[in-house]
Design a protein around this motif. Sequence first.
Motif, PDB file in Angstrom:
ATOM      1  N   TRP A  81      -3.460   3.314   0.691  1.00  0.00           N
ATOM      2  CA  TRP A  81      -3.281   1.881   0.956  1.00  0.00           C
ATOM      3  C   TRP A  81      -4.538   1.112   0.560  1.00  0.00           C
ATOM      4  O   TRP A  81      -4.457   0.078  -0.104  1.00  0.00           O
ATOM      5  N   GLY A 119       0.800  -1.213   0.000  1.00  0.00           N
ATOM      6  CA  GLY A 119       0.000   0.000   0.000  1.00  0.00           C
ATOM      7  C   GLY A 119       0.832   1.262   0.000  1.00  0.00           C
ATOM      8  O   GLY A 119       0.475   2.267  -0.634  1.00  0.00           O
ATOM      9  N   SER A 120       1.975   1.222   0.685  1.00  0.00           N
ATOM     10  CA  SER A 120       2.770   2.444   0.802  1.00  0.00           C
ATOM     11  C   SER A 120       3.494   2.810  -0.482  1.00  0.00           C
ATOM     12  O   SER A 120       4.005   3.923  -0.595  1.00  0.00           O
TER      13      SER A 120
END
Length: 486
Positions: free
Chosen positions: A283, A262-263
């Motif tokens: 995210w 997600g990052s």
Amino acid sequence: MKQAKSTALVVVLLLILAACGESSGGSTTTAAAGEGSTTTAAATDTTAAPAGEPVTIRWFIGLGTGANPEQKEAQEAAVADFNASHPNIVLEIEIVDHDAAPAALATEISSGNAPDIIGPVGREGANGFAGQYLDLEPLVESSGFDMSIWPEATVENMRDQDGTLAGLPFASYPSEMYFSKALFDEAGLPYPPQEYGADGTAVYGPGTEWEGTWDFDKVAEIAKILTVDENGNDATSPDFDIATRTQYGFVWQWTDRLFQQGSFWGAGYPMADDGSAAFPQEWVDEWHWYYDAIWTSGFAPGQADYDAMGGNAFQSGKAAMGISHLWFTCCIRNDDSGVAGDFYDLAVLPSHNGKVTANMHADTFRVLSSTEHPEEAFEVIAYLVTDGALPLLTTYGAAPADPTKVADFLATLDERYPQGVNWQVALDGANFADTPPHESFVPGWQQYVDRMGVTLTAMLTDGSLDLDAEIATLESDLTTIFQTNQ
């Protein structure tokens, strides 16, 4: 091939990172454990040595990189070299399979038989044992160790949240896109871009029908063309059969944490000020994108597909693109013979909403506070991050924190992968490191990791998952974990 030649580039890399068998004279104990196994390595009890006799220091490997079979030789050589030049210490290594290492170390600590040092280990691996590390600052001062070989900001990045100096700078692992030149050539597609723009964004296929911003939407578009079923239909064809895929356009290559994936769409922290879980919207958006890629668009493999590729999807030759870190250079081969892979190159990371986020990993060695020999343990890690560093950095696929070692490190990678890999891509990614880091500590760290893993497993195995409901449950469960462990 482009390489990092200038001091300025090295300094930029370091500053950005700051934001984010038997061996001669020693022994090796290796433990490999399968899923669910509690097998641990037999360990040597560290007791006080009689005056004049060498002290035994145990080095535990497995919380981070270092447990792969192909890395064992370099680590044994480091032990032999250290023991040959340090008659006052006998260094022994204990290698435990990565999946089993946290439980193995926890058992050794609880039984009063802890090792002296651990590493290489990054934030994630170290977070599970927060509060159990020695502050190295007094040892730095008493030994007269020269810290000026690193920029001050790089040293500060080694501090834990309580301000203690938990490790010395050693290794960094920028992230990048790996791509198969052979599969792109076969599909008649331009290669992904290999140079970041001033703002990080890049353009794919300029002057071609596929020209457009190199973002995750473009990755999906190109990945569908590179995904093929057993009849040769790609994922853009109405005849495409998702159940018989033989080639995949995109994989998360061993970037197997939801907070990690997600990052890449945007840096963030999963906990609100009140201690409840609160996911960054980027995210959540990526999780939906990825789930669709597996079960609807079909350009990413599910768990059964990963298993069929032997767990190393990109190396299998059946994946055209994979996002990973520089440490993945440890494990790319053309086949199981161990021959270095010559079928790939590196590309820049795609952007999301006009911004590139390049996850960064940084490894060090730490001394457990329970050690009976802190001076000798510090002597070992001081050697590993200086005189003994380069061979280890090479086998780990890690960029050196010491700027004087960068050129030699890149030269060794060129020897292993002589096709002309664009290593500059990886170094330049440091300009877009995730802040806050995706491995930032949260209360109940290992429970956090495990619970995130449950949701990722569901995403990889269940094609009818109600993902929004699953994310809501995940957020609720993590709130309980965070608040219980504060």
